[in-house]
Every structure is written in structure tokens, then in C-alpha cells.
Enzyme design. Structure first.
Site, PDB file in Angstrom:
ATOM      1  N   GLN A  80       3.077  10.010   0.952  1.00 27.04           N
ATOM      2  CA  GLN A  80       4.387   9.355   1.100  1.00 27.04           C
ATOM      3  C   GLN A  80       5.336   9.692  -0.048  1.00 27.04           C
ATOM      4  OE1 GLN A  80       2.363   5.415   2.059  1.00 27.04           O
ATOM      5  NE2 GLN A  80       4.237   5.230   3.258  1.00 27.04           N
ATOM      6  N   HIS A  91      -2.510   7.451   6.980  1.00 30.51           N
ATOM      7  CA  HIS A  91      -1.519   8.341   6.352  1.00 30.51           C
ATOM      8  C   HIS A  91      -2.187   9.629   5.856  1.00 30.51           C
ATOM      9  CE1 HIS A  91       2.358   6.391   6.230  1.00 30.51           C
ATOM     10  NE2 HIS A  91       1.847   5.251   5.793  1.00 30.51           N
ATOM     11  N   HIS A 132      -4.428   1.397   7.505  1.00 30.76           N
ATOM     12  CA  HIS A 132      -3.071   1.965   7.640  1.00 30.76           C
ATOM     13  C   HIS A 132      -2.900   3.140   6.661  1.00 30.76           C
ATOM     14  CE1 HIS A 132       1.525   1.249   7.841  1.00 30.76           C
ATOM     15  NE2 HIS A 132       1.362   2.151   6.890  1.00 30.76           N
ATOM     16  N   GLU A 133      -3.325   2.932   5.406  1.00 33.56           N
ATOM     17  CA  GLU A 133      -3.137   3.973   4.386  1.00 33.56           C
ATOM     18  C   GLU A 133      -4.037   5.183   4.638  1.00 33.56           C
ATOM     19  OE1 GLU A 133      -0.596   3.821   2.610  1.00 33.56           O
ATOM     20  OE2 GLU A 133      -0.179   1.726   3.033  1.00 33.56           O
ATOM     21  N   CYS A 176       6.125   0.008   7.452  1.00 35.58           N
ATOM     22  CA  CYS A 176       5.682   1.174   6.690  1.00 35.58           C
ATOM     23  C   CYS A 176       6.849   1.630   5.821  1.00 35.58           C
ATOM     24  CB  CYS A 176       5.266   2.283   7.649  1.00 35.58           C
ATOM     25  SG  CYS A 176       4.735   3.784   6.806  1.00 35.58           S
ATOM     26  N   LEU A 177       6.579   1.896   4.547  1.00 33.94           N
ATOM     27  CA  LEU A 177       7.663   2.316   3.643  1.00 33.94           C
ATOM     28  C   LEU A 177       8.278   3.646   4.087  1.00 33.94           C
ATOM     29  CD1 LEU A 177       6.103   1.331   0.187  1.00 33.94           C
ATOM     30  CD2 LEU A 177       7.919   0.146   1.424  1.00 33.94           C
ATOM     31  N   GLY A 227       0.846  -1.197   0.000  1.00 33.19           N
ATOM     32  CA  GLY A 227       0.000   0.000   0.000  1.00 33.19           C
ATOM     33  C   GLY A 227       0.874   1.237   0.000  1.00 33.19           C
TER      34      GLY A 227
END
Ligand code: ZN
Length: 174
Positions: free
Chosen positions: A51, A140, A136-137, A94-95, A46
Site C-alpha cells: 500500500q 493485500h 484483510h492485510e 481500506c486505506l 492495518g
């Protein structure tokens, strides 16, 4: 299509709230393609627009495994309209927070409304990994990260550790 640089903590932009999309034009469509390219390139499941430094309420997910057909979904202006009382726990990475995994308990099932790339209103009820990934996304888009689930002490420790990794040059032996 192009691969963008993924922004990592402690960049302040990750704490900002993303703005809703009013019209899906070429910029938004290109952004979605870039998000998929960037996500696949980093082996993520994701990625939210913030990001890559763009404060728009757009995110992409694909939770298919290597042996499955890919299941790319782009969600524009996603809104959670229902969450189950049942919960599930995943160890989430997480990226934007390299080398960090945190066990997080979230509602097991979520129902989300969003606009797709063609501008159509969609409703998706998701369970398991997809549910956790979408929650999660969406976090963000509201400036919330997985480390916000931790105490301030632990959070500061992780940010310090990551800042150190970034500063360190590559070590070579010659
Ligand atoms: Zn993330």
C-alpha cells in the site's frame, strides 16, 4: 521514521503479489517503522507494504481502541495455517479505497505463522477484529482487495467513483 503516501485504486501495483523477505535488514526495519507511522497517521488499524508501493510480504496491525494501550504487531512473511468454519461479518474499509465500506464475511478465527521484527518465528491465534484485519492485510500481499468480493459491475462503479474524486479539484467559494 516517516509517513509515506498511501497508494489507492486503480493503481495496478495493488493487484501484484508481494515477495517474501529473505533477511531482515535495516531497510526492512525502517519500512516497518514507516508503515506504523503511516497507518497511525491515517487512523488505520492495518497496513501492508504494497500500500506504500513496496512489494514485500510485510504488514502491520494495531486494533487497540483509543482508551487501550497500543498493540502494534508487525508480521513478516505471514502465512495462515488455520481458519475456523465459524464466520463473522464486519463492514470493512481500506486505506487504498477511500470512502468505501463493504460487508465481508470471513472465518472468525485464524491462526497465522510469521516472523517478527527480531527474526523470531511466531504463531498467533486471533479472533474478532484482529482476525479480520490480518486476513484483510494478507489479502493485500496476494493482490486481493475488498472490492474483489463484489461483482464486476459494482467493482467498476466504485473504481470509477474514486477516480472521479481524485480528478476533482477542491471546490472553493470566494
Ligand atoms: Zn486494505
Amino acid at each position: 521514521m516517516s509517513i509515506k503516501e498511501i497508494i489507492t485504486v486503480p493503481d495496478e501495483i495493488l493487484k501484484k503479489i508481494s515477495e517474501p523477505i529473505e533477511k531482515i535488514g535495516n531497510n526492512e526495519k525502517k519500512l516497518i517503522d514507516d508503515l506504523f507511522d503511516t497507518m497511525y497517521n491515517s487512523n488505520g488499524i492495518g497496513l501492508a507494504a504494497v500500500q506504500v508501493g513496496i512489494l514485500k510480504r510485510i504488514l502491520v496491525v494495531d486494533v487497540s481502541t483509543e482508551n487501550e494501550k497500543s498493540q502494534p504487531i508487525a508480521l513478516i512473511n505471514p502465512v495462515i495455517i488455520n481458519l475456523s468454519n465459524d464466520t463473522s461479518v464486519y463492514e470493512e474499509g481500506c486505506l487504498s479505497i477511500p470512502e468505501t465500506f463493504i460487508e465481508i464475511e470471513r472465518p472468525k478465527i485464524c491462526e497465522v505463522e510469521y516472523i517478527d521484527k527480531k527474526g523470531l518465528k511466531k504463531n498467533l491465534k486471533c479472533d474478532g477484529l484482529l482476525s479480520t484485519c490480518i486476513q484483510h492485510e494478507i489479502n493485500h500481499l496476494d493482490g486481493k482487495l475488498i472490492i474483489d468480493h463484489l461483482s464486476k459491475l459494482k467493482k467498476d462503479f466504485i473504481i470509477k467513483k474514486i477516480s472521479k474524486i481524485k480528478r476533482n479539484p477542491d471546490r472553493i467559494v470566494v
